[in-house]
Design a protein around this motif. Structure first.
Motif, short mmCIF file in Angstrom:
data_model
loop_
_atom_site.label_atom_id
_atom_site.label_comp_id
_atom_site.label_asym_id
_atom_site.label_seq_id
_atom_site.Cartn_x
_atom_site.Cartn_y
_atom_site.Cartn_z
N SER A 132 32.73 44.27 33.09
CA SER A 132 32.74 43.06 32.47
C SER A 132 31.71 41.86 32.97
N ALA A 133 31.42 41.50 32.65
CA ALA A 133 30.59 40.49 33.16
C ALA A 133 30.55 38.90 33.09
N ILE A 134 30.45 38.44 33.93
CA ILE A 134 30.85 36.90 33.62
C ILE A 134 29.97 36.35 34.58
N ILE A 135 28.76 34.99 33.32
CA ILE A 135 27.81 34.10 34.14
C ILE A 135 28.77 32.75 34.19
N ARG A 136 28.39 31.79 34.84
CA ARG A 136 29.33 30.22 34.71
C ARG A 136 28.22 29.89 36.01
N PRO A 137 27.92 28.46 35.67
CA PRO A 137 27.68 27.72 36.59
C PRO A 137 28.25 27.12 38.00
N LEU A 138 27.53 27.77 39.35
CA LEU A 138 28.60 27.82 40.46
C LEU A 138 27.90 26.40 40.94
N GLY A 139 27.98 24.29 41.33
CA GLY A 139 27.89 23.96 41.98
C GLY A 139 25.85 23.27 41.55
N GLY A 140 24.77 24.08 42.00
CA GLY A 140 23.80 24.14 41.48
C GLY A 140 22.56 24.71 40.65
N ALA A 167 31.65 43.81 28.02
CA ALA A 167 31.45 42.83 27.99
C ALA A 167 30.60 41.56 28.95
N PHE A 168 30.51 40.85 27.76
CA PHE A 168 29.61 39.93 28.43
C PHE A 168 29.95 38.65 28.25
N GLU A 169 30.55 37.44 29.13
CA GLU A 169 30.68 36.21 29.19
C GLU A 169 29.97 34.77 29.41
N VAL A 170 29.49 34.11 28.59
CA VAL A 170 29.64 32.70 30.00
C VAL A 170 30.39 31.73 29.63
N ARG A 171 30.57 31.71 30.75
CA ARG A 171 31.74 30.67 30.59
C ARG A 171 31.28 29.11 31.59
#
Length: 958
Positions: A4-12, A88-92
């Protein structure tokens, strides 16, 4: 097990986090600077749009590798991809208005590719890509083991018609035997869709098949329909308002082009995709297309997707399987599955799980037991199809509402018995919810009509209306007109819907030369005159009240001045259901009564015998679904005997002649009694009977240009064929199919065909000679060719039957007919044996050379059937044509086939030369589309040889 992979913004920045599975303690992380990654993603998106637009599939792999490299700075992406199990690849994203969040959502992550190719190509490790708006929450609770899918298609007038019937059939075929209930909403209207969801919901999924577009002013739109079938474009807010509580519809699949596409508005603003807006509205799963997609790709994706969902897979897993299926289709045939990467799945906080589960309870089918089953619900009279079983009358409904909006006095629903006229009237009544519905049937005298109207009034108004008018109607039935006009013009009263059902009971069917039947002498004539005159007057004055009549036959009703009162009605003819609608009706019935094992052969016989008549289909399929095999077989035998002999079996005839009331318990006897075929036969003059025979020249249930029907009847020496056709249409023996392409079309009703004496072989040839030129003129396309459909099959059949057909016409029709079977029906053998071989033999007998188009399909059929020797002979002919013909279009077509065959055989140099020669020939012929295809073949050859730059140059140029 998932990687499982999650890609998400964190701050800048952007945080990439992967685990070996749900709940795993160990995690790998990568933190990337947000702005450089955003610029990189925006560049990938721009390249992606160009590649999709120009068909540069090779560029897609490069973009996929670029995206992978962007996430692999410290080997993070490689480590994640190397783990076993589903990838599993999630863009959050929480704030999708922010530039970084939008770039993450817009990037075509479906293309992700490592050294060995696209991750989506791997059949062992599914690649499940999702985009989530907001934090992940608790997954939706699963209640049932079966899926309940509401399917609605929209085809507004004037728009290109999508193959939504094929999409619906594909879903049914893919999930046959699995726990899935597909319910069809026929309207195409957002308002009616919302009503269906409220009445029959909740549903597990809503599947919308329609056109999608992006408007500069309004943003993303779906091309739905209004009640009259005209375009009613709806935006995400309007659709969400109609869909209601998102928790009642966990999945919305927008099978519409551009429904997941972000774009710029006219003033430079970014426009959010439709799917993203619906996710924001609270729907747990929303699926759409990021661009334009072929019908066949959308169909293939939906088929695999729902099959996986019905097997209790999660929604992301099902979408991944569907994507893989499209990709594998493209790898096998580059012309198929080209849009494998365009599907986009968005999740809300509760999304990501399965929608059904083994071990749960089975839900009662939607609408199976809770809806009214009578046109006159108050008196439980006039049985009609339940809402869930009502199919195939979408255009007829729209014609009714169009007439109602136009101010017409009323509508006459007409056509053969048991086609569903009363059921359609019931659907109209259910839509006109503001109207008070009054149903008149069986009795049509003025006092009875008056009493029915009075009974429908509120108590206070009822007494006054009766005191004022009842005695006047008793004394003079014509005063019903004044009473009705007073009622209709009362602005304080609710509008009225008056339904006069089964009017044929009081029509005079004695043989005559005029098309419409007069009313029998008696009380009904004065009552109906009053009704028609009152409604015409009130509607002209702006009344919302409306009149609806049903009758097997068209009728005429002159007033004292000779003016035909019935002419004020808009005629809405009903035709037999097509094969797709027949299956919908069967599926709806089977939801309540699942068929027993081994019922399929009997059910197939029943559909064939019903011939599109929904009432007869119910009679034949109900005992099969109930497991009453013996009675079902008897019923089928009786109907099939009638279709062969033109009369019911002797045993049925005896029961009909006896006329005992108890006979009505026998559904087949009751059917024959309702149909009253002997009344139809007795209503015809000799010329009308001969015209019916002539019309049977043409294939059953295929609408034929009226001019061809006239030509056939004229060849059978009918003195006034046009008038005879009008009479047959008026009686419902011929079905009125309207004016496709501006030409009137009709067809013999399948249940009327047995009433006609069969044509002899000599008559068939003579009538084919007369009808062929007219039919060809009506059905040829502007370029002189025939469309690949059943009309080409019919022209080819008649040309083969004619005494001396035009060879060019025979060849053109045969080529199109064979293409229809080969390309549309995937039946190469029928194309080869039923069309190509007889046509080639007949052309040889006529001393005519076969056309290039016929040889090309002959070669395709021979190749697919493995008939190598036949293919070699045909290829030799094509090579000779390429060298001898003076027609550059024919030369190009022959060379293109030869080039493709050379390419398949690995003769690359020869194929390159033939493709180039074909492109040159097509250019001389002015055939730009075919020239582009030939140039594409050259690019394919160059790409296979490793000359990628030159192949890319050709594709960009084209």
């Amino acid at each position: 097990m998932n990687s499982s992979a999650i890609i998400r913004p964190l701050g800048g920045d952007v945080l990439c986090r992967s685990t070996a599975g749900v709940g795993a303690a160990d995690a790998d992380e990568l933190r990337l600077a947000g702005e450089p990654l955003r610029r990189r993603l925006v560049d990938c998106c721009a390249r992606y749009e160009d590649a999709v637009r120009s068909g540069m599939d090779g560029e897609l792999l490069a973009i996929g590798r670029e995206l992978f490299a962007a996430l692999d700075g410290n080997g993070w992406a490689s480590a994640w991809a190397a783990r076993p199990g589903v990838r599993a690849f999630e863009v959050r994203v929480d704030d999708y208005h922010a530039a970084l969040g939008r770039a993450l959502l817009d990037a075509p992550w479906e293309l992700l590719a490592g050294p060995h190719g696209h991750l989506a190509d791997d059949g062992l490790q599914l690649f499940a890509v999702v985009r989530r708006i907001g934090a992940a929450g608790e997954a939706l609770a699963v209640q049932w083991r079966d899926l309940h899918v509401l399917f609605m298609a929209a085809a507004p007038a004037g728009a290109d018609v999508l193959d939504f019937e094929g999409e619906e059939a594909a879903i049914l075929a893919a999930t046959d035997g699995l726990p899935l209930q597909l319910v069809v909403e026929e309207s195409g209207s957002a308002q009616q869709l919302g009503e269906r969801l409220r009445l029959d919901g909740p549903f597990t999924a809503l599947h919308l098949s329609c056109h999608g577009t992006i408007d500069d002013a309004r943003g993303p739109l779906l091309a739905l329909e209004d009640d009259a079938g005209e375009l009613a474009a709806v935006d995400a807010g309007e659709l969400a308002a109609e869909l209601g509580d998102p928790d009642r519809t966990p999945l919305v699949f927008l099978s519409a082009c551009r429904s997941a596409e972000e774009s710029d508005s006219g003033d430079g603003r970014r426009v959010e995709p439709f799917v993203r807006d619906l996710t924001r509205a609270g729907f747990a799963h929303v699926l759409g297309w990021d661009g334009s997609v072929y019908d066949r790709d959308a169909m293939h994706f939906a088929q695999t997707f729902y099959r996986s969902l019905a097997a209790h897979d999660t929604v992301p897993h099902a979408a991944a399987r569907a994507r893989l299926a499209l990709r594998q289709a493209q790898l096998a045939d580059n012309e198929r599955g080209r849009h494998w990467h365009l599907a986009r799945l968005y999740l809300g906080p509760a999304g990501g799980g399965a929608l059904s589960a083994a071990g749960r309870a089975k839900r009662t089918p939607p609408g199976a037991a809770s809806e009214a089953q009578f046109l006159d619900a108050e008196r439980q009279a006039v049985p009609v199809a339940r809402r869930s079983e009502f199919v195939g009358r979408r255009r007829a409904l729209q014609q009714v509402f169009k007439a109602q909006r136009s101010g017409a006095a009323g509508v006459l629903l007409h056509g053969m018995a048991n086609l569903g006229k009363s059921s359609l009237a019931a659907r109209v009544a259910s839509r006109l919810s503001r109207h008070r519905t009054v149903v008149v049937f069986a009795r049509y005298d003025a006092l009875y009509v008056f009493d029915r109207l009075a009974d429908a009034l509120p108590a206070a108004a009822r007494r006054a209306f009766r005191q004022t008018w009842r005695q006047s109607v008793i004394d003079d039935p014509a005063s019903l007109r004044e009473a009705l006009e007073t009622l209709l013009e009362d602005g304080a009263a609710d509008p009225l819907l008056l339904i006069v059902d089964d009017l044929e009971r009081v029509l005079d069917l004695r043989p005559q030369t005029t098309a419409a039947a007069p009313l029998q002498p008696g009380d009904a004539r004065s009552a109906l005159s009053a009704i028609l005159a009152a409604f015409a007057h009130a509607r002209a004055a702006g009344s919302e009240s409306f009149l609806l009549l049903t009758s097997r036959y068209r009728f005429t009703l002159p007033d004292a001045n000779g003016r035909d009162l019935a002419a004020a009605l808009v005629g809405v003819p009903l035709q037999p259901l097509d094969a797709g609608d027949q299956r919908k009706q069967l599926q709806a019935a089977a939801r309540a009564f699942p068929p027993p094992a081994n019922a399929t052969p009997l059910l197939e016989r029943a559909l064939a015998a019903a011939a599109g008549n929904p009432g007869l289909q119910t009679v034949l399929t109900q005992p099969i679904l109930a497991g009453e095999t013996a009675s079902a077989a008897d019923a089928l035998a009786a109907i099939e005997h009638y279709q062969r002999a033109g009369v019911p079996p002797a045993a049925i005839r005896r029961l009909l002649e006896r006329g005992d009331a108890g006979d009505e318990a026998n559904a087949v006897v009751a059917f024959f009694r309702r149909m009253a075929f002997e009344r139809y036969a007795a209503a015809l003059t000799t010329e009308q009977a001969d015209t019916l025979r002539a019309a049977c020249l043409f294939a059953a249930a295929l609408p034929v240009a009226r001019a061809a029907l006239v030509a056939a009847a004229d060849a059978l020496h009918v003195g006034a064929p046009a008038a005879a056709l009008d009479r047959l249409l008026g009686l419902g023996l011929l079905d009125d199919w309207g004016r496709p392409a501006g030409l009137a079309h009709a067809a013999v009703n399948p249940l009327a065909r047995p009433l006609a004496k069969p044509l002899t072989a000599a008559e068939t040839s003579c009538l084919a000679d007369a009808a062929l030129p007219v039919l060809a003129s009506a059905w040829r396309q502007p370029d002189g060719k025939f469309a690949w459909d059943a009309r080409a099959v019919e022209v080819a059949r008649l040309a083969l039957a004619a005494t001396a057909p035009d060879p060019a016409l025979l060849a053109a029709a045969a080529a199109a007919a064979a293409r229809y079977f080969y390309e549309r029906e995937h039946d190469a053998r029928r194309a080869h044996e039923g069309i190509v071989q007889p046509a080639l033999a007949r052309l040889a007998a006529l001393g005519a050379a076969p056309a290039n188009s016929l040889l090309l399909i002959a070669a395709d059929c021979a190749e697919r059937l493995g008939e190598t020797a036949a293919e070699e002979r045909i290829v030799a002919l094509l090579e000779r044509i390429a060298g001898e013909t003076a027609d550059p279009g024919e030369r190009g077509g022959a060379l293109l086939y030869v080039a493709r065959r050379q390419e398949r055989q690995g003769r690359i140099a020869a194929a390159e030369e033939s493709f180039a020669a074909a492109a040159t020939a097509f250019a001389l012929a002015g055939s730009e589309r075919e020239r582009t295809i030939a140039r594409g073949g050259s690019a394919d050859v160059l790409q296979a040889r490793g000359e990628l730059d030159e192949a890319l140059r050709i594709r960009v140029e084209e």
